[in-house]
Design an enzyme around this catalytic site. Structure first.
Site, PDB file in Angstrom:
ATOM      1  N   ARG A  96       9.529   7.554  -4.303  1.00 25.02           N
ATOM      2  CA  ARG A  96      10.949   7.731  -4.668  1.00 25.02           C
ATOM      3  C   ARG A  96      11.312   7.066  -6.000  1.00 25.02           C
ATOM      4  NH1 ARG A  96      14.907   6.078  -0.277  1.00 25.02           N
ATOM      5  NH2 ARG A  96      13.178   5.231   0.955  1.00 25.02           N
TER       6      ARG A  96
ATOM      7  N   ALA B 109       0.809  -1.217   0.000  1.00 26.89           N
ATOM      8  CA  ALA B 109       0.000   0.000   0.000  1.00 26.89           C
ATOM      9  C   ALA B 109       0.844   1.270   0.000  1.00 26.89           C
ATOM     10  CB  ALA B 109      -0.946   0.007   1.193  1.00 26.89           C
TER      11      ALA B 109
END
Ligand code: UD1
Ligand code: MG
Length: 460
Positions: free
Chosen positions: A24, A19
């Site tokens: 990044r 989840a």
């Protein structure tokens, strides 16, 4: 994979956490749908759960990337995903699977969908601990740089007293090198009973899954850690980490193939897929790339700079250098596919040869047939694909265009440069090119006339 997994004594289920946002990665593709060795990170995590014999697998997905849930359901079926919205921590994420596992009686392992190197063999010691009477088993590792990880506070015998998250750790705890990988296993009822007691009064305001270790210990449950090498539990958070994990995977798989007898003079330059099968006794030269779905038989040689995908290579076949085998290429034993030859959806018979500069798409090449340089199977009319079949022992002259649908019979020949649009009977010769005209002395006369004209011009 489930079929091959040994049946464990106690029933097993897995909760795979997926989840997280994966911001990044800086990619429109959700993190866990990025691929390692040609397979998504999430599929690697599901493979591990299946390999452990988990009969129920629940993937916890976020509301932000519906593709992740779709991919999980496509593989595991409806009901295999639960949504955690909003994400309030790893403990909260596991709780999201509580209902889905309400009727399950057995052990539950929690893993992360972004840890593709965490294989069944890495996780198995947790189930061994449970089988030996441990109530909560946690997979740890010794981190070269522990900063950022939860720390395992241990008593002798790998007894786990509690897990302290980096943000909650005092200076002394920060010195601890034993870290939490995130993988944890417990009986289903024990796990959810403990989770119900986890609170979020901590530095991040999150429900930490890791709090169940301390809660379990305080309630006199037996809580223990097992350990894995750091690379095996490394998560992927950025493109660079994905590449690093890929490198670890590739090295491991190449080494395994060499142990099985595959010769690789420059293994670092060979790229494999998750399902590449190469038999011992095969040779893979420098800079060969295997896409998904390739199997190579013993004695075959894949020469340098070849690219294979969805292809089967028979015993003793020679491929490359610079060959391209695409899905549906079935290269028979001792067949040769040479430089700049592309084969797609063609069955090439035993001992057949296509050694130079050809496209063979859709059809078949019979045993011992010879496909001359520059032969093209013209398989596409802009709308549909058609098949070309070349019989056993046939000889296709160089630079032939075989316009599909077309068949060249056994032992037949085609003249170089022919455009073959009609079937060629067995043992016949088909020629379809302009008759050669020879004009004696023409070249000499032509040159003389030209030189004469040039000489007059230069004089002016
Ligand atoms: C977690 C562990 C830490 C461990 C580290 C290993 C906790 C509280 N901490 O920290 O002890 O050393 O992993 O990498 O468990 N996720 C959800 N929903 C959430 C939050 C997370 O599904 O609400 C998923 C993420 O997608 C990810 C995994 O859980 O796959 C771990 O989450 P992350 O935020 O990376 O946890 P860390 O802080 O790194
Ligand atoms: Mg993390």
């Amino acid at each position: 994979m489930t079929d091959n997994a040994p049946k464990p004594a106690r029933r097993r289920a897995a909760v795979i956490l997926a989840a997280g946002q994966g911001t990044r990665m800086k990619s429109p593709t959700p993190k866990v749908l990025h691929k390692l060795a040609g397979r998504t990170l999430m599929d690697h995590a599901i493979d591990a759960a299946e390999g452990l014999g988990c009969e129920r697998i629940i993937v916890v997905v976020g509301a932000h990337s519906p593709q992740v849930g779709e991919a999980a359901r496509k593989r595991l079926g409806e009901g295999a995903t639960v949504v955690q919205d909003p994400p309030l921590g790893t403990g909260h994420a596991v709780l999201a699977a509580k209902e889905a596992l309400a009727d399950f009686d057995g052990d539950v392992v929690v893993t992360y969908a972004d840890c593709p190197l965490t294989t069944p063999g890495v996780i198995a010691p947790l189930f061994d601990l449970l089988a030996g009477g441990t109530d909560v088993a946690v997979l740890g590792f010794e981190a070269a740089n522990p900063t950022g990880y939860g720390r395992l506070v241990l008593a002798p015998g790998h007894v786990l007293l509690r897990i302290v998250e980096e943000k909650e750790a005092d200076l002394a705890t920060k010195q601890v090198k034993h870290c939490n990988s995130g993988v944890l296993a417990a009986d289903r009822k024990v796990l959810f009973d403990l989770l119900a007691q986890v609170r979020n009064d901590n530095a991040k305001g999150e429900y930490y899954l890791t709090d169940i270790a301390g809660l379990a210990h305080d309630r006199k449950f037996s809580t223990r850690a097992a350990f894995a090498p750091e690379p095996a539990v490394q998560g992927v958070n950025s493109q660079a980490e994905l590449a690093a994990a890929e490198a670890v995977w590739q090295r491991g798989r190449r080494n395994a193939l060499m142990v099985e007898g595959v010769t690789m003079p420059a293994p670092d330059t060979v790229h494999l897929s998750w399902d590449t099968r190469i038999a011992g006794g095969a040779v893979v030269e420098q800079f060969v790339v295997f896409g998904p779905g390739v199997s190579v038989a013993s004695g075959a040689v894949i020469k340098a700079f070849s690219h294979l995908e969805g292809a089967v290579v028979g015993e003793g076949a020679l491929i490359g250098p610079y060959a391209r085998l695409r899905p549906g290429a079935e290269i028979g034993p001792e067949a040769h596919i040479g430089n700049f030859v592309e084969v797609k959806k063609v069955k090439v018979g035993k001992g057949a040869k296509a050694n130079h500069l050809s496209y063979l798409g859709d059809g078949s090449v019979g045993e011992k047939a010879n496909i001359g340089a520059g032969t093209i199977f013209c398989n596409y009319d802009g709308f549909d694909k058609f098949e070309t079949h070349v019989g056993a022992g046939a000889f296709i002259g160089s630079n032939s265009a075989l316009v599909a649908p077309v068949r060249v019979g056994d032992g037949a020949m085609t003249g170089s440069g022919s455009v073959i649009v009609k079937n060629v009977p067995a043992e016949a010769l088909a020629l379809s090119r302009a008759e050669q005209v020879v004009k004696a002395g023409w070249a000499a006369k032509f040159r003389a006339a030209k030189q004469d004209k040039k000489a007059k011009k230069d004089k002016k």
